[in-house]
Design a protein around this motif. Sequence first.
Motif, PDB file in Angstrom:
ATOM      1  N   ALA A   1      51.688  25.872  44.194  1.00  0.00           N
ATOM      2  CA  ALA A   1      50.737  26.978  44.133  1.00  0.00           C
ATOM      3  C   ALA A   1      49.713  26.810  45.249  1.00  0.00           C
ATOM      4  CB  ALA A   1      50.038  26.998  42.775  1.00  0.00           C
ATOM      5  N   VAL A   2      49.295  27.925  45.827  1.00  0.00           N
ATOM      6  CA  VAL A   2      48.325  27.932  46.921  1.00  0.00           C
ATOM      7  C   VAL A   2      46.991  28.464  46.392  1.00  0.00           C
ATOM      8  CG1 VAL A   2      47.732  29.022  49.127  1.00  0.00           C
ATOM      9  CG2 VAL A   2      50.044  28.161  48.734  1.00  0.00           C
ATOM     10  N   VAL A   3      45.915  27.806  46.794  1.00  0.00           N
ATOM     11  CA  VAL A   3      44.580  28.174  46.321  1.00  0.00           C
ATOM     12  C   VAL A   3      44.071  29.413  47.064  1.00  0.00           C
ATOM     13  CG1 VAL A   3      42.216  27.388  45.957  1.00  0.00           C
ATOM     14  CG2 VAL A   3      44.117  25.755  45.763  1.00  0.00           C
ATOM     15  N   ILE A   4      43.626  30.390  46.292  1.00  0.00           N
ATOM     16  CA  ILE A   4      43.027  31.627  46.800  1.00  0.00           C
ATOM     17  C   ILE A   4      41.572  31.619  46.339  1.00  0.00           C
ATOM     18  CG2 ILE A   4      43.093  34.156  46.766  1.00  0.00           C
ATOM     19  CD1 ILE A   4      45.688  32.887  47.896  1.00  0.00           C
ATOM     20  N   ASP A   5      40.640  31.753  47.280  1.00  0.00           N
ATOM     21  CA  ASP A   5      39.227  31.690  46.907  1.00  0.00           C
ATOM     22  C   ASP A   5      38.440  32.727  47.688  1.00  0.00           C
ATOM     23  OD1 ASP A   5      36.658  30.996  46.097  1.00  0.00           O
ATOM     24  OD2 ASP A   5      37.049  28.845  46.240  1.00  0.00           O
ATOM     25  N   ARG A   6      37.949  33.739  47.017  1.00  0.00           N
ATOM     26  CA  ARG A   6      37.175  34.800  47.669  1.00  0.00           C
ATOM     27  C   ARG A   6      35.727  34.377  47.907  1.00  0.00           C
ATOM     28  NH1 ARG A   6      40.911  37.728  44.417  1.00  0.00           N
ATOM     29  NH2 ARG A   6      41.974  39.330  45.641  1.00  0.00           N
TER      30      ARG A   6
ATOM     31  N   THR B   1      40.240  34.261  56.084  1.00  0.00           N
ATOM     32  CA  THR B   1      41.162  34.772  55.066  1.00  0.00           C
ATOM     33  C   THR B   1      40.855  34.050  53.757  1.00  0.00           C
ATOM     34  OG1 THR B   1      42.917  33.114  55.309  1.00  0.00           O
ATOM     35  CG2 THR B   1      42.952  34.972  56.849  1.00  0.00           C
ATOM     36  N   PHE B   2      41.367  34.575  52.652  1.00  0.00           N
ATOM     37  CA  PHE B   2      41.113  33.961  51.351  1.00  0.00           C
ATOM     38  C   PHE B   2      41.914  32.681  51.148  1.00  0.00           C
ATOM     39  CE2 PHE B   2      40.116  38.511  50.040  1.00  0.00           C
ATOM     40  CZ  PHE B   2      38.757  38.328  50.229  1.00  0.00           C
TER      41      PHE B   2
ATOM     42  N   GLU C   1      47.747  30.670  43.348  1.00  0.00           N
ATOM     43  CA  GLU C   1      48.824  31.659  43.391  1.00  0.00           C
ATOM     44  C   GLU C   1      50.169  30.945  43.308  1.00  0.00           C
ATOM     45  OE1 GLU C   1      51.026  34.534  43.183  1.00  0.00           O
ATOM     46  OE2 GLU C   1      49.064  35.331  43.801  1.00  0.00           O
ATOM     47  N   THR C   2      50.993  31.327  42.339  1.00  0.00           N
ATOM     48  CA  THR C   2      52.296  30.683  42.159  1.00  0.00           C
ATOM     49  C   THR C   2      53.443  31.470  42.768  1.00  0.00           C
ATOM     50  OG1 THR C   2      52.569  31.706  39.979  1.00  0.00           O
ATOM     51  CG2 THR C   2      51.546  29.507  40.053  1.00  0.00           C
TER      52      THR C   2
ATOM     53  N   PHE D   1      48.982  38.363  47.760  1.00  0.00           N
ATOM     54  CA  PHE D   1      48.688  37.587  46.560  1.00  0.00           C
ATOM     55  C   PHE D   1      47.964  38.483  45.580  1.00  0.00           C
ATOM     56  CE2 PHE D   1      45.228  36.934  49.543  1.00  0.00           C
ATOM     57  CZ  PHE D   1      44.114  37.247  48.778  1.00  0.00           C
ATOM     58  N   GLN D   2      48.117  38.153  44.312  1.00  0.00           N
ATOM     59  CA  GLN D   2      47.453  38.925  43.267  1.00  0.00           C
ATOM     60  C   GLN D   2      47.329  38.032  42.039  1.00  0.00           C
ATOM     61  OE1 GLN D   2      49.152  42.762  42.416  1.00  0.00           O
ATOM     62  NE2 GLN D   2      48.457  42.699  40.299  1.00  0.00           N
ATOM     63  N   TRP D   3      46.146  38.032  41.431  1.00  0.00           N
ATOM     64  CA  TRP D   3      45.920  37.258  40.211  1.00  0.00           C
ATOM     65  C   TRP D   3      46.824  37.806  39.107  1.00  0.00           C
ATOM     66  CZ3 TRP D   3      44.621  33.223  37.639  1.00  0.00           C
ATOM     67  CH2 TRP D   3      44.281  33.303  36.287  1.00  0.00           C
TER      68      TRP D   3
END
Length: 174
Positions: A48-53, A59-60, A118-119, A130-132
Amino acid sequence: ALIDRYLDRGGGVFITADFTLNEDGFLREDSLFNQYLWENWGLRMLDAVVIDRVASDQTFTDLFPFEVFAENTITQNIIPGDPEFQTLFSVARGIEVDTTPPVTNGSAIRSSPESFAETNLVALGQSGDFQWTPTEDIQGPITTVAWARDAATDGEIILVGDSDFLTGGFIGRP
């Protein structure tokens, strides 16, 4: 077995594991070495890749450390928000840390509470999408740098979900 013997004699291992779409990529969740790390050190890489706004750059998936745990030497020179003492991870994998490990361990750097892991790596890798998805993704904060130490042997492991930060490729970027 070789690494296990080395760690049992007080050795230290620094491991970086990048995001990959390769089925047999380094430290995939179901890999034997990742299972060894989980069972013996209470650490494992996530697919999984970390997405952080909140703690991101251009980029996120370009992440600044949001939470830095100062009780270890790994992060002593990282000061969140200070461009002189900051680090940037690009497309960092998440790390799971067992809260009841067979050895002492912990998080050194984590993303913000608003982040997620994100998986759906295929969509992320092919199109950057990507989307939660609550039933699939992992809610933050997500560990991106972790450590473990065996007090009986002095063996140590540092696990990082990105290797790009080592190149210094973002140094001097406006």
